[in-house]
Design a protein around this motif. Structure first.
Motif, PDB file in Angstrom:
ATOM      1  N   UNK A 168       0.699  -1.199   0.099  1.00 10.87           N
ATOM      2  CA  UNK A 168       0.020   0.097   0.030  1.00 10.87           C
ATOM      3  C   UNK A 168       0.887   1.257  -0.039  1.00 10.87           C
ATOM      4  N   UNK A 169       2.117   1.219  -0.535  1.00  7.55           N
ATOM      5  CA  UNK A 169       3.068   2.404  -0.343  1.00  7.55           C
ATOM      6  C   UNK A 169       2.552   3.423  -1.448  1.00  7.55           C
ATOM      7  N   UNK A 170       1.785   2.968  -2.434  1.00 11.93           N
ATOM      8  CA  UNK A 170       1.449   4.098  -3.227  1.00 11.93           C
ATOM      9  C   UNK A 170       0.167   4.883  -2.798  1.00 11.93           C
ATOM     10  N   UNK A 171      -0.145   4.444  -1.277  1.00 12.89           N
ATOM     11  CA  UNK A 171      -1.034   5.678  -0.576  1.00 12.89           C
ATOM     12  C   UNK A 171      -2.549   5.112  -0.699  1.00 12.89           C
ATOM     13  N   UNK A 172      -2.637   4.022  -1.544  1.00 10.47           N
ATOM     14  CA  UNK A 172      -4.066   3.466  -1.456  1.00 10.47           C
ATOM     15  C   UNK A 172      -4.060   2.319  -0.526  1.00 10.47           C
ATOM     16  N   UNK A 173      -4.869   2.367   0.418  1.00 11.58           N
ATOM     17  CA  UNK A 173      -4.860   1.296   1.473  1.00 11.58           C
ATOM     18  C   UNK A 173      -5.851   0.127   1.437  1.00 11.58           C
ATOM     19  N   UNK A 174      -6.618   0.223   0.127  1.00 15.00           N
ATOM     20  CA  UNK A 174      -7.744  -0.855   0.130  1.00 15.00           C
ATOM     21  C   UNK A 174      -7.152  -2.194  -0.635  1.00 15.00           C
ATOM     22  N   UNK A 175      -7.410  -3.173   0.382  1.00 12.73           N
ATOM     23  CA  UNK A 175      -7.104  -4.421  -0.666  1.00 12.73           C
ATOM     24  C   UNK A 175      -8.480  -5.443  -0.522  1.00 12.73           C
ATOM     25  N   UNK A 176      -8.168  -6.600  -1.081  1.00 13.79           N
ATOM     26  CA  UNK A 176      -9.302  -7.763  -0.964  1.00 13.79           C
ATOM     27  C   UNK A 176      -8.526  -8.574  -0.176  1.00 13.79           C
ATOM     28  N   UNK A 177      -9.271  -9.319   0.711  1.00  8.74           N
ATOM     29  CA  UNK A 177      -8.842 -10.548   1.251  1.00  8.74           C
ATOM     30  C   UNK A 177      -9.496 -11.682   1.088  1.00  8.74           C
ATOM     31  N   UNK A 178      -8.770 -12.741   0.346  1.00  7.81           N
ATOM     32  CA  UNK A 178      -9.592 -13.897  -0.118  1.00  7.81           C
ATOM     33  C   UNK A 178      -8.956 -15.148   0.346  1.00  7.81           C
ATOM     34  N   UNK A 179      -9.755 -16.080   0.881  1.00 12.41           N
ATOM     35  CA  UNK A 179      -9.115 -17.393   1.288  1.00 12.41           C
ATOM     36  C   UNK A 179      -9.008 -18.216  -0.082  1.00 12.41           C
ATOM     37  N   UNK A 180      -7.954 -19.059   0.222  1.00  2.56           N
ATOM     38  CA  UNK A 180      -7.507 -19.967  -0.923  1.00  2.56           C
ATOM     39  C   UNK A 180      -6.982 -21.363  -0.377  1.00  2.56           C
ATOM     40  N   UNK A 181      -8.157 -22.278  -0.812  1.00  4.46           N
ATOM     41  CA  UNK A 181      -7.849 -23.622  -0.256  1.00  4.46           C
ATOM     42  C   UNK A 181      -6.887 -24.297  -0.527  1.00  4.46           C
ATOM     43  N   UNK A 182      -6.256 -25.292   0.175  1.00  4.37           N
ATOM     44  CA  UNK A 182      -5.099 -25.963  -0.433  1.00  4.37           C
ATOM     45  C   UNK A 182      -5.684 -27.385  -0.691  1.00  4.37           C
TER      46      UNK A 182
ATOM     47  N   UNK B 274      -9.487 -29.315  -1.896  1.00  3.12           N
ATOM     48  CA  UNK B 274     -10.748 -29.118  -2.343  1.00  3.12           C
ATOM     49  C   UNK B 274     -11.722 -29.835  -1.425  1.00  3.12           C
ATOM     50  N   UNK B 275     -11.664 -29.466  -0.031  1.00  5.02           N
ATOM     51  CA  UNK B 275     -12.124 -30.333   1.030  1.00  5.02           C
ATOM     52  C   UNK B 275     -13.851 -30.322   0.830  1.00  5.02           C
ATOM     53  N   UNK B 276     -14.508 -29.239   0.518  1.00  3.58           N
ATOM     54  CA  UNK B 276     -15.950 -28.958   0.482  1.00  3.58           C
ATOM     55  C   UNK B 276     -16.191 -29.131  -1.060  1.00  3.58           C
ATOM     56  N   UNK B 277     -17.037 -29.968  -1.613  1.00  3.32           N
ATOM     57  CA  UNK B 277     -17.082 -29.667  -2.757  1.00  3.32           C
ATOM     58  C   UNK B 277     -17.852 -28.457  -3.607  1.00  3.32           C
ATOM     59  N   UNK B 278     -18.448 -28.173  -2.728  1.00  6.10           N
ATOM     60  CA  UNK B 278     -19.155 -26.732  -3.358  1.00  6.10           C
ATOM     61  C   UNK B 278     -18.217 -25.465  -3.176  1.00  6.10           C
ATOM     62  N   UNK B 279     -17.249 -25.702  -2.273  1.00 10.28           N
ATOM     63  CA  UNK B 279     -16.220 -24.641  -2.045  1.00 10.28           C
ATOM     64  C   UNK B 279     -15.357 -24.413  -3.198  1.00 10.28           C
ATOM     65  N   UNK B 280     -15.383 -25.452  -4.131  1.00 15.85           N
ATOM     66  CA  UNK B 280     -14.638 -25.356  -5.314  1.00 15.85           C
ATOM     67  C   UNK B 280     -15.110 -24.439  -6.450  1.00 15.85           C
ATOM     68  N   UNK B 281     -16.523 -24.129  -6.179  1.00 15.54           N
ATOM     69  CA  UNK B 281     -16.979 -23.053  -7.223  1.00 15.54           C
ATOM     70  C   UNK B 281     -16.688 -21.597  -7.161  1.00 15.54           C
ATOM     71  N   UNK B 282     -16.910 -21.052  -8.201  1.00 22.94           N
ATOM     72  CA  UNK B 282     -16.657 -19.757  -8.583  1.00 22.94           C
ATOM     73  C   UNK B 282     -16.873 -18.935  -7.245  1.00 22.94           C
ATOM     74  N   UNK B 283     -15.654 -18.366  -6.866  1.00 26.54           N
ATOM     75  CA  UNK B 283     -15.716 -17.156  -5.910  1.00 26.54           C
ATOM     76  C   UNK B 283     -16.495 -17.398  -4.611  1.00 26.54           C
ATOM     77  N   UNK B 284     -16.838 -18.908  -4.122  1.00 27.21           N
ATOM     78  CA  UNK B 284     -17.576 -19.014  -3.140  1.00 27.21           C
ATOM     79  C   UNK B 284     -16.973 -18.838  -1.874  1.00 27.21           C
ATOM     80  N   UNK B 285     -15.538 -19.341  -1.725  1.00 27.35           N
ATOM     81  CA  UNK B 285     -14.876 -19.291  -0.702  1.00 27.35           C
ATOM     82  C   UNK B 285     -14.798 -17.763  -0.229  1.00 27.35           C
ATOM     83  N   UNK B 286     -14.404 -17.782   0.908  1.00 26.97           N
ATOM     84  CA  UNK B 286     -14.705 -16.127   1.617  1.00 26.97           C
ATOM     85  C   UNK B 286     -13.737 -15.257   0.784  1.00 26.97           C
ATOM     86  N   UNK B 287     -14.591 -14.187   0.472  1.00 29.42           N
ATOM     87  CA  UNK B 287     -13.741 -12.899  -0.277  1.00 29.42           C
ATOM     88  C   UNK B 287     -14.354 -11.777   0.645  1.00 29.42           C
TER      89      UNK B 287
END
Lengths: 495, 318
Positions: B108-122, B124-137
């Motif tokens: 964020x050293x460019x002065x823009x403090x906004x970020x996205x925080x996304x979980x990234x599973x190692x 595919x433990x939950x079958x539905x978790x593999x789908x489009x962007x449905x893990x926590x974002x």
């Protein structure tokens, strides 16, 4: 047509409940839509309800009346092009009146007119708009059942055509206003090439003045007016000027010959399929109806622009909010009203909800909570009476099952294996339900949405973007979900 | 010394799923191949394991889960709650904290403090978790304290009742399932959406589907609004079919509070994408598909230019 006394509430409610309604919705403003809706009533001759809330405007017409009129017109058009040709002659005649009026406005811009002149202009303009809209609604009468009618005509003649072939034989065979705009720009580019004009931005902008004047309206819509300037066309012109003269000529010819090309292609198809004359007239009718739509839009966009400019100038001069004036009828924009605080307050209540009811006696206007009650009654009736629902196919297949409307996790317990899952959208928690569903139908979403992806994964039919499934369908109804056609049919009401 | 807890996108390749999860690995691979991915870093699966180990949380969780009968729903819910609560309250070990702080400051050293925080599973433990962007974002996260809070939320998502139930039923070891978290620069999208480089309806690999809406793409992914849909021919971006939908609202960052919210779209009846943007997206889709050698499901966003936020194979093509 006159402004009449408000019919009794009971009368309106009974009317709502005893008819089946066809709904049309658009993002727009009452200033643009009041008069067209009244015009439509003159042509269709059935009761019409018009509701407006924020920028969402909805019109409801009696579906039976539309279908009967479409059917009758189609039957008359089986062996002859005369009915539609006659209709179009009158249409073009009326359109010409409107065109002359536009030309007069352009010669004396609205911003330079006095207040009195603007009020007078509105008083003349409104009847013209009314007349225009009371003679171009034929195409819309084919909206509810047009596809079905065309299919049954094909069947009558024992002819089978693919969807693409049908699209070809009913496609407009003229240049629409966007295409005409492009053709003119190509011509301009060619002239600049030929005459070796100066190509600085300043010089090009001068060349673009009359083009911009002629096509200032092409980016308008039912909702937004954006008057284009020469600079809005500059980038496009410069891009054309990158081409050499031969390429430009070729592009221009391609564009200009489009109608002829379509005609030839259609003719080839009609001959190769041995289409009888009866059916040819029917195709001709559908082609002309699509053309009518294009041309009507061209006029509507210009009408909106001038109404908007009137409201804009008046808002500034009378120190009222433009947003309020967009909620007025054109005829309400008078000196007396604009200087009256009560009138402006009334306009503000319209922003929340208002309704227009039109029948053979005239039109009446309801504001505030009355309008809201009526609109609720209509939404309920509309949900109950409709037997079909349309959306888009997100996963192919066909299934039958019982409707379960799932609005949140608290509804999960009512879902049984083989039911049809109906929801505004789906979420990861819905997956166990989706695994047991025979089909999925959603209000919102696209081909890449969660519901669509999971349905394909599970290999079950899925229809998305119906907008209304959770409102129109009811728990317990037995439905057929035909995803290939994007259609949900009610087979059996709740027993 | 190279940190084992933080990996910048430029240090990640597609084979690194065990370290940075599927999402992180894919972003690193795209970044390395000069696709315009907003920069970011991954808090590795090893960092998560260390977080659990450092104060003995792992043992507590094991003890809570060992006697659990997953069919006892009330008990399951209660244990799930307790564990998630413990994770949310657990402090980050100091050395881990220093590394995350430093990385966030660089990002964020460019002065823009906004970020996205996304979980990234190692895994595919939950079958539905593999789908489009449905893990926590979590979007538009601002400030290091909030970053920690949402990283913890991502960690805790491994212990929802559904996740515990699924692992128990399939005899997966709760302690073997790890998670990584991606911290990425937020694109304040004017328009965004999803692109499939093949048509998933008719399985045609000569066509692609592009869907877009005004604002952030999450509304398209979830299906909470109906986007504009285009079906294009892949080779020349010719539009084969399009469906334009009136967009009444979109997801935008509130300029004052910085929070993501639904806002009305006054110009919602206009088409979201211009012809040029469609061409550009189509070309980008072809490039990414070529790189991976299979049809891709791509999330994109437009601010000053087109950004790719994610790419993964399409799961359902026949």
């Amino acid at each position: 047509m006159v402004f009449c006394m408000i019919p009794s509430f009971e009368h309106l409610r009974t009317l709502i409940q005893t008819n089946q309604w066809f709904r049309q919705a658009a993002a727009s403003r009452p200033l643009y839509l009041w008069t067209p809706v009244r015009g439509v009533a003159l042509e269709v001759q059935c009761p019409i309800f018009f509701f407006s809330k924020g920028t969402l405007c909805e019109g409801y017409l009696v579906e039976e009346v539309l279908n009967a009129k479409a059917q009758a017109f189609l039957e008359q058009s089986r062996h002859t092009r005369e009915p539609i040709d006659r209709y179009l002659v009158t249409f073009h005649h009326i359109a010409q009146e409107l065109n002359d009026f536009f030309a007069a406005i352009q010669n004396n811009p609205i911003s330079k007119r006095t207040n009195t002149e603007i009020f007078q202009l509105l008083q003349t303009f409104d009847p013209l708009i009314l007349r225009f809209w009371s003679h171009n609604w034929l195409c819309d009468m084919f909206d509810p059942q047009g596809d079905v009618l065309l299919q049954s005509e094909l069947k009558r003649n024992q002819i089978a055509l693919s969807a693409e072939e049908i699209a070809l034989v009913t496609t407009p065979q003229h240049l629409n206003f966007l295409e005409k705009c492009h053709v003119d720009l190509c011509r301009l580019a060619l002239a600049i090439c030929n005459e070796r004009h100066d190509r600085t931005d300043e010089a090009l902008l001068l060349q673009l003045i009359s083009h911009a004047n002629k096509y200032a309206y092409v980016q308008n819509s039912w909702l937004v007016v954006k008057v284009l300037e020469p600079s809005d066309f500059l980038a496009q012109l410069k891009e054309l000027l990158l081409k050499d003269e031969t390429t430009l000529k070729h592009t221009l010819r391609e564009l200009e010959e489009k109608p002829l090309r379509l005609l030839r292609e259609t003719e080839r198809l009609l001959t190769s399929k041995n289409i009888p004359t009866e059916l040819r007239s029917v195709f001709y009718l559908f082609t002309k109806l699509s053309e009518l739509r294009d041309v009507r839009k061209e006029y509507m966009l210009q009408t909106n622009q001038y109404l908007y400019q009137c409201a804009q100038v008046l808002a500034e001069r009378y120190h009222v909010a433009l947003a309020d004036l967009l909620l007025a009828l054109p005829l309400e924009l008078t000196e007396k009203n604009l200087t009256h605080v009560e009138f402006i307050t009334r306009l503000k209540t319209r922003a929340l909800s208002h309704a227009l009811f039109i029948d053979e006696n005239g039109y009446s206007l309801l504001e505030g909570s009355d309008a809201q009650t009526l609109s609720n009654a209509m939404h309920r009736a509309y949900a109950g009476t409709t037997q079909e629902l349309k959306g888009h196919c997100a996963s192919q297949g066909k299934a039958e099952g019982v409707v379960r409307i799932i609005l949140s996790e608290t509804h999960f317990s009512k879902f049984h294996k083989g039911d049809v899952l109906v929801a505004p959208m789906t979420r990861p928690e819905y997956v166990p339900l989706m695994q047991r569903a025979s089909a999925i139908v959603t209000d919102e979403g696209g081909l890449t949405s969660h519901a669509a992806v999971i349905a394909r994964e599970l290999g079950i039919p899925c229809i998305i973007g119906t907008k209304l499934a959770t409102k129109k369908l009811c728990d317990g109804q037995r439905v057929e979900v035909d995803a290939d056609l994007g259609m949900v049919r009610v087979l059996e009401e709740k027993t | 010394m190279k940190s084992s807890y933080i990996r910048w996108f430029e240090e990640v390749r597609k084979g690194d799923i065990a370290v940075v999860g599927g999402k992180g690995a894919s972003l690193g691979e795209l970044y390395a191949n000069h696709i315009s991915v907003p920069n970011g870093f991954c808090i590795t699966a090893q960092a998560y394991a260390y977080f659990l180990l450092a104060e003995g949380l792992q043992d507590t969780i094991r003890e809570l889960l060992a006697p659990l009968d997953p069919e006892n729903t009330a008990k399951l819910e209660k244990v799930s709650h307790t564990i998630q609560d413990l994770i949310l309250k657990q402090k980050f070990p100091l050395d881990l904290r220093e590394q995350i702080d430093a990385a966030y400051n660089v990002l964020t050293e460019d002065g823009n403090p906004f970020v996205a925080v996304r979980s990234s599973a190692t895994a595919e433990d939950l079958p539905e978790a593999s789908f489009a962007g449905q893990q926590d974002t979590f979007l538009n996260i601002q400030g290091i304290d909030y970053v920690y809070r949402y990283v913890q939320r991502c960690f805790a998502s491994l212990f929802t009742a559904r996740a515990i139930y699924y692992r128990s039923r399939h005899h997966f070891d709760h302690n073997q399932v790890l998670i990584s978290v991606v911290i990425q620069k937020m694109i304040d999208a004017r328009k965004a959406g999803v692109m499939f480089t093949a048509n998933p309806i008719n399985n045609s690999r000569d066509e692609m589907v592009i869907e877009g809406a005004f604002g952030l793409g999450e509304a398209v992914v979830s299906g909470s609004l109906t986007p504009d849909t285009y079906i294009l021919r892949k080779t020349n971006a010719k539009i084969l079919q399009k469906h334009i939908s009136i967009q009444e609202w979109g997801l935008f960052r509130n300029p004052i509070t910085g929070i993501t919210e639904e806002q009305p779209v006054p110009h919602g009846q206009e088409e979201v994408l211009t012809g040029d943007e469609l061409q550009e997206l189509c070309a980008l889709g072809r490039q990414i598909e070529e790189h991976y050698g299979s049809p891709q499901d791509i999330e994109w966003a437009i601010y000053d230019k087109v950004y790719v936020l994610q790419s993964r194979p399409i799961t359902t093509l026949k």
